[in-house]
Design an enzyme around this catalytic site. Structure first.
Site, PDB file in Angstrom:
ATOM      1  N   LYS A  53      33.684  44.611  34.455  1.00 59.32           N
ATOM      2  CA  LYS A  53      34.993  45.214  34.750  1.00 59.32           C
ATOM      3  C   LYS A  53      35.814  45.328  33.467  1.00 59.32           C
ATOM      4  O   LYS A  53      36.457  46.348  33.217  1.00 59.32           O
ATOM      5  CB  LYS A  53      35.713  44.387  35.820  1.00 59.32           C
ATOM      6  CG  LYS A  53      35.066  44.553  37.187  1.00 59.32           C
ATOM      7  CD  LYS A  53      35.447  43.500  38.201  1.00 59.32           C
ATOM      8  CE  LYS A  53      34.591  43.676  39.460  1.00 59.32           C
ATOM      9  NZ  LYS A  53      34.742  42.605  40.435  1.00 59.32           N
ATOM     10  N   GLN A  97      38.554  37.579  41.235  1.00 56.95           N
ATOM     11  CA  GLN A  97      37.107  37.620  41.455  1.00 56.95           C
ATOM     12  C   GLN A  97      36.716  36.588  42.517  1.00 56.95           C
ATOM     13  O   GLN A  97      37.056  35.413  42.408  1.00 56.95           O
ATOM     14  CB  GLN A  97      36.375  37.332  40.120  1.00 56.95           C
ATOM     15  CG  GLN A  97      34.870  37.473  40.196  1.00 56.95           C
ATOM     16  CD  GLN A  97      34.409  38.896  40.511  1.00 56.95           C
ATOM     17  OE1 GLN A  97      34.881  39.856  39.929  1.00 56.95           O
ATOM     18  NE2 GLN A  97      33.493  39.033  41.456  1.00 56.95           N
ATOM     19  N   ASP A 120      42.079  45.792  44.499  1.00 57.48           N
ATOM     20  CA  ASP A 120      40.828  45.523  45.215  1.00 57.48           C
ATOM     21  C   ASP A 120      40.961  45.888  46.698  1.00 57.48           C
ATOM     22  O   ASP A 120      39.966  45.965  47.410  1.00 57.48           O
ATOM     23  CB  ASP A 120      40.463  44.034  45.095  1.00 57.48           C
ATOM     24  CG  ASP A 120      39.122  43.825  44.409  1.00 57.48           C
ATOM     25  OD1 ASP A 120      38.421  44.823  44.155  1.00 57.48           O
ATOM     26  OD2 ASP A 120      38.778  42.657  44.142  1.00 57.48           O
TER      27      ASP A 120
END
Ligand code: NAP
Length: 298
Positions: A53, A97, A120
Site C-alpha cells: 500500500k 490493517q 477502507d
C-alpha cells in the site's frame, strides 16, 4: 473454449497512471492526498500488505504516513492515535490493517475512524451506506471486482451472480454492490449445502472463501464469468486462488487469475478512495472558506 483473462494488473497500471493527473489537479490547489496506515504488531502477511500500500502511494504521488505500533499497544493509545489522524489536515484516508491483536476491540477502533477518512469502507456508516446503495467509500476489494466487471464490458443487470463467501470485507459488500447493479444475487458460505447446485447456475461467479481448489470445472456453467478473490499460499510457496484455474478456464468465458487479478485492484481502489477523500475535502474547504480539519502533529 478457453476463457479470456480479466487482467487486474493491467487495469491497475492504467488507473494508477490516471491517478497522477488527479494528484496534479489537487497539487494545483496546494493539496497532496495523504494516507495514514496503521500497522499493529508484526504479522508478516500484514507487513507485506502494508508495504504494498505504501509503495502504491509512492507510485501515485500520494503521501503515506506509516504508524507501526507494537503488538501490545493499548486500545486507548490506538484510539488516541486515530483521534490525532482524524484531526490532521494532511491525512485524507486512514487505513487500519487487520487483523488486530485479540486484546483490542476491532469494532470500537474501526468506529473511531472519521467517516470522511474511512477509505477502507469498514465504518458502520459506510457499511450502512452500502445497504441503501449510497456509501461514501465502497470497500476496496469488492469495489475492485465491480470495476473489473465494468471495464471488461460484462453486463451485471439481470444476471445470476453467485458469491461464494460471506465475510464482512468481501462477500457481503460484494453481494450488496451487485444487488444495486440489478443482479440476482445468491450468497453461499461454509454452511451452504451442496455448493455446486448454486454455482452451476451462476452467469457470474465470484469466489472469496480462502479455500484453494474449492471451485472445479464441474461446478461452473459453460460461458460463465469467474472472478477469483481468494489468495492462498500453498505449502510449496505458490500463491493460488480458490478456483482450479486450469480446469475452469476451459469452461468459462472470462476468468481472473491469481495472482494478477483482484489483488492489484484492491490496492488501487484504496488509492482511488484516498484521492476521492482529498477531492471531497477540497470541495468542503471551499464551501466553508477554511480548512475543515485542524492541522495536527503526526
Ligand atoms: P473470511 O473472513 O475467512 O471469510 C471466508 C468466507 O468464505 C466465509 O463467509 C465462509 O463461510 C466462506 N467459506 C469458507 N469455506 C467455504 C466453503 N467450503 N464453501 C463455501 N463458503 C466457504 O475470508 P475473507 O477475508 O473474506 O477472504 C476470503 C479470501 O479472499 C481469502 O483467501 C483472502 O486471502 C482473500 N482476499 C483477497 C483479497 C484481494 O485483494 N484479492 C482481499 C481480501 C481477501 P462462513 O461465513 O460460514 O464461515
Amino acid at each position: 473454449m478457453s476463457a479470456q483473462i480479466i487482467d487486474g494488473k493491467a487495469l491497475s497500471r492504467h488507473l494508477r497512471t490516471r491517478f497522477r493527473e488527479r494528484v496534479g489537479a489537487l497539487a494545483a490547489h496546494g493539496v497532496q492526498p495523504g494516507l495514514a496506515v496503521i500497522l499493529v504488531g508484526d504479522n508478516p502477511a500484514s507487513r507485506l500488505y502494508v508495504a504494498n500500500k505504501v509503495k502504491a502511494c509512492e507510485e501515485c504521488g500520494v503521501a503515506s504516513f506509516l504508524h507501526a505500533c507494537p503488538a501490545d499497544i493499548t486500545e486507548a493509545a490506538l484510539l488516541g492515535l486515530i483521534a490525532r489522524l482524524n484531526a490532521a489536515h494532511t491525512v485524507h484516508g486512514i487505513l487500519l490493517q487487520l487483523p488486530l491483536p485479540p486484546h483490542i476491540d476491532m469494532r470500537r477502533v474501526l468506529e473511531a475512524i472519521a467517516v470522511e477518512k474511512d477509505v477502507d469502507g469498514f465504518h458502520l456508516y459506510n457499511v450502512g451506506g452500502l445497504v441503501v446503495g449510497n456509501t461514501i467509500f465502497p470497500p476496496c476489494t469488492p469495489y475492485g471486482v465491480q470495476l473489473l466487471l465494468e471495464t471488461t464490458g460484462i453486463e451485471v443487470a439481470g444476471k445470476n451472480v453467485v458469491v461464494v463467501g460471506a465475510s464482512n470485507i468481501v462477500g457481503k459488500p460484494m453481494a450488496l454492490m451487485l444487488l444495486h447493479k440489478e443482479a440476482t444475487v445468491t450468497v453461499c458460505h461454509a454452511r451452504t449445502r451442496d455448493l455446486a447446485q448454486h454455482t452451476i447456475l451462476a452467469d457470474i461467479l465470484i469466489v472469496a472463501a480462502g479455500k484453494p481448489g474449492l471451485i472445479v470445472a464441474q461446478m461452473v456453467k459453460h460461458g460463465a464469468v469467474v472472478i477469483d478473490v481468494g489468495i492462498n499460499r500453498l505449502p510449496d510457496g505458490r500463491i493460488v486462488g480458490d478456483v482450479d484455474f486450469d480446469g475452469v478456464r476451459d469452461k468459462a468465458s472470462w476468468i481472473s487469475p491469481v495472482p494478477g487479478g483482484v489483488g492489484p485492484m484492491t490496492v488501487t481502489m484504496l488509492i482511488e478512495n484516498t484521492l476521492r477523500s482529498a477531492e471531497r475535502c477540497l470541495e468542503r474547504d471551499a464551501e466553508v472558506g477554511h480548512p475543515v480539519w485542524d492541522a495536527a502533529v503526526l
